[in-house]
Write an enzyme that holds these catalytic residues in place. Structure first.
Site, PDB file in Angstrom:
ATOM      1  N   GLY A  61       0.820  -1.205   0.000  1.00  0.00           N
ATOM      2  CA  GLY A  61       0.000   0.000   0.000  1.00  0.00           C
ATOM      3  C   GLY A  61       0.854   1.256   0.000  1.00  0.00           C
ATOM      4  O   GLY A  61       1.949   1.296  -0.581  1.00  0.00           O
ATOM      5  N   SER A  62       0.377   2.262   0.697  1.00  0.00           N
ATOM      6  CA  SER A  62       1.027   3.577   0.617  1.00  0.00           C
ATOM      7  C   SER A  62       2.383   3.648   1.304  1.00  0.00           C
ATOM      8  O   SER A  62       3.109   4.620   1.111  1.00  0.00           O
ATOM      9  CB  SER A  62       0.107   4.646   1.197  1.00  0.00           C
ATOM     10  OG  SER A  62      -1.015   4.838   0.351  1.00  0.00           O
ATOM     11  N   THR A  63       2.773   2.629   2.092  1.00  0.00           N
ATOM     12  CA  THR A  63       4.142   2.645   2.606  1.00  0.00           C
ATOM     13  C   THR A  63       5.144   2.572   1.455  1.00  0.00           C
ATOM     14  O   THR A  63       6.278   3.049   1.578  1.00  0.00           O
ATOM     15  CB  THR A  63       4.403   1.487   3.587  1.00  0.00           C
ATOM     16  OG1 THR A  63       4.167   0.232   2.933  1.00  0.00           O
ATOM     17  CG2 THR A  63       3.516   1.605   4.818  1.00  0.00           C
ATOM     18  N   PHE A  64       4.720   1.999   0.314  1.00  0.00           N
ATOM     19  CA  PHE A  64       5.611   1.918  -0.845  1.00  0.00           C
ATOM     20  C   PHE A  64       5.861   3.291  -1.474  1.00  0.00           C
ATOM     21  O   PHE A  64       6.805   3.446  -2.259  1.00  0.00           O
ATOM     22  CB  PHE A  64       5.047   0.955  -1.892  1.00  0.00           C
ATOM     23  CG  PHE A  64       6.021   0.620  -2.990  1.00  0.00           C
ATOM     24  CD1 PHE A  64       7.007  -0.332  -2.791  1.00  0.00           C
ATOM     25  CD2 PHE A  64       5.968   1.276  -4.212  1.00  0.00           C
ATOM     26  CE1 PHE A  64       7.921  -0.630  -3.796  1.00  0.00           C
ATOM     27  CE2 PHE A  64       6.869   0.989  -5.215  1.00  0.00           C
ATOM     28  CZ  PHE A  64       7.860   0.028  -5.006  1.00  0.00           C
ATOM     29  N   LYS A  65       5.043   4.263  -1.130  1.00  0.00           N
ATOM     30  CA  LYS A  65       5.284   5.614  -1.657  1.00  0.00           C
ATOM     31  C   LYS A  65       6.645   6.155  -1.221  1.00  0.00           C
ATOM     32  O   LYS A  65       7.184   7.073  -1.848  1.00  0.00           O
ATOM     33  CB  LYS A  65       4.162   6.556  -1.212  1.00  0.00           C
ATOM     34  CG  LYS A  65       2.827   6.265  -1.891  1.00  0.00           C
ATOM     35  CD  LYS A  65       1.689   7.088  -1.310  1.00  0.00           C
ATOM     36  CE  LYS A  65       0.365   6.710  -1.973  1.00  0.00           C
ATOM     37  NZ  LYS A  65      -0.802   7.343  -1.316  1.00  0.00           N
TER      38      LYS A  65
END
Length: 483
Positions: A216-220
């Protein structure tokens, strides 16, 4: 000798050569693999006759062998079973061995090459052979905070010291009590294993190292790192941030959490990370490009099938052969991107350490039975994930996430925390995974942590990474800082 006899003699000779070659292959070339196979009960019977070395946390044995009056000679026991089961695994005459009991088996049994002189000493003195003690890097307070924070929810927590790679906490839930599996009652041990193997959540599998999830957004963090490393972006660079991002070559779209906008359009890169703007990062991923994203992900450890701590870590995945729509979805940690919790802790640890990613490890020291230090793990550089300047810029952006963005639940009075939330979509009809990864103190990091609570835990569909996972990370950070 007539022709039929010569032919018969040749056939017999060939058969003898084949038999000798086969026996040599099995007994010599395959010996190590067969001896280390956890299903090899003969090896376990032989090992049970010697004193297996302890596994140690902060000076206390959490796995140890004591003499018993039965045919095995020694009983393996675990003093804080579930708390450390993710690390120790189990050692069983019926069920084999897993995790550190398996990875450090040569040291624990005393059969390892680096214990050669200890074996010679025992042979000359007539002493009973004893295995070595394996001292871990774990911090009890951090381990306990992680287990307490998950509070029966299915998930995992990993905490790493950024400057060295030491693993301070490694927890997977549901856990299990290894003592039931170590029983010398073969029927009882077998039944305990079958019960755990069929239990909900598969307690015998480490979610921290053996399970992959959409990050999810941790990959941002990876996408932002790729943008900063390209030299084309700074935290102040502006990005388009529509309510819906229409993906090229398709009618599909990317939306933002809650279906709304991101406050402004365009938006700065720093603010896009702070509030976790999906549409901005989807477009950023396409602009930076799939190859740059893949290169950056691999610098953080993705697509590495050989990582061990020394337990085997399953490979985190950033896919090949992506078109523009897949690239956009991958840039926000969805589609085919898959990461272990330890992988996301490594991402934060690298940013915290000025872009230098240290190889994570859980074994600090191996000591022979006479307390002689046989080996000591030294910090080792895994990769240069990003430049110091880019790491500093991304660190400041992550501080914004906790100070005034989606991760405010991780705030600690008097301590600057850098973090990133994630709420990862899973299969249709299932609640999202709640993620949070962070490090602290931001200006002098002592710990980097990653938390996942599967399918939102107790909050279900109402879960977000900021609401569910961030408080757990906060508790683990506080435990480390207080130690």
């Amino acid at each position: 000798m007539n022709t039929p006899l010569r032919r018969l003699a040749t056939v017999v000779l060939v058969m003898f050569v084949a038999l000798m070659a086969s026996a040599t292959w099995v007994q010599y070339f395959q010996a190590e693999r067969l001896n280390n196979d956890s299903r090899n009960v003969r090896t376990l019977y032989r090992e049970f006759g010697n004193a297996r070395g302890p596994i140690v946390v902060a000076g206390d044995a959490i796995a140890l062998s004591t003499p018993v009056e039965d045919s095995y000679g020694y009983q393996r026991s675990y003093t804080a079973g579930e708390l450390y089961s993710t690390v120790t695994g189990f050692y069983s005459v019926v069920n084999g061995r897993t995790e550190l009991e398996r990875a450090a088996n040569d040291d624990l049994t005393g059969r390892g090459d680096r214990l050669f002189f200890s074996r010679i000493r025992d042979l000359l003195t007539g002493s009973q052979p004893e295995g070595a003690a394996v001292e871990t890097t774990l911090l009890p307070a951090a381990q306990q905070a992680a287990l307490d924070g998950l509070a029966g929810q299915q998930g995992a927590v990993v905490a790493i010291e950024p400057s060295t790679g030491k693993i301070l906490a490694l927890v997977s839930t549901p856990g299990f009590d290894p003592n039931a599996l170590a029983s010398h009652d073969i029927a009882a041990a077998g039944a305990a294993y079958q019960q755990l193997a069929s239990a909900d959540g598969n307690p015998l599998r480490s979610n921290a190292t053996q399970e992959r999830y959409p990050p999810g957004s941790t990959f941002k963090l990876v996408t932002a790192a790729a943008a900063l490393e390209s030299g084309q972006y700074t935290p102040a660079s502006t990005l388009p941030a529509p309510v819906q991002l229409t993906l090229p070559q398709t009618t599909a779209t990317i939306g933002n959490f809650g279906g709304g906008g991101c406050g402004s359009d365009p938006i700065t890169l720093a603010d896009a990370l702070r509030i976790s703007c999906n549409t901005a990062f989807g477009q950023l991923g396409m602009d930076v490009g799939a190859e740059a994203l893949r290169t950056q992900a691999e610098r953080f450890g993705f697509n590495d099938p050989d990582l061990t701590i020394p337990m085997k870590v399953v490979e985190s995945v950033f896919p090949d052969e992506m078109n523009a729509p897949i690239t956009a979805q991958s840039a926000i940690g969805q589609r085919d991107v898959q990461a272990t919790p330890i992988q996301m802790a490594m991402v934060s640890a690298a940013i915290a350490n000025g872009g230098q990613l240290m190889t994570p490890y859980v074994v600090q020291t191996v000591r022979s039975a006479d307390l002689h230090r046989v080996s000591e793990t030294q910090p080792d550089l895994y990769s240069t994930a990003m430049s110091p300047g880019s790491a500093a810029a991304l660190r400041d952006m992550m501080v914004g996430v906790v100070d005034s963005g989606s991760g405010t639940a991780a705030k600690i009075p008097g301590v600057q925390v850098a973090g990133k939330t994630g709420t990862a979509q899973t299969a249709d009809g299932q609640a999202p995974h709640a993620w949070f990864t962070a490090f602290a103190p931001a200006d002098a990091p002592r710990v980097a942590v990653a938390v996942i609570v599967e399918h939102g835990g107790n909050a279900g569909n109402e879960a977000t990474g900021g609401r569910i996972a961030a408080p757990i990370a906060k508790a683990v950070i506080e435990a480390v800082l207080a130690s």
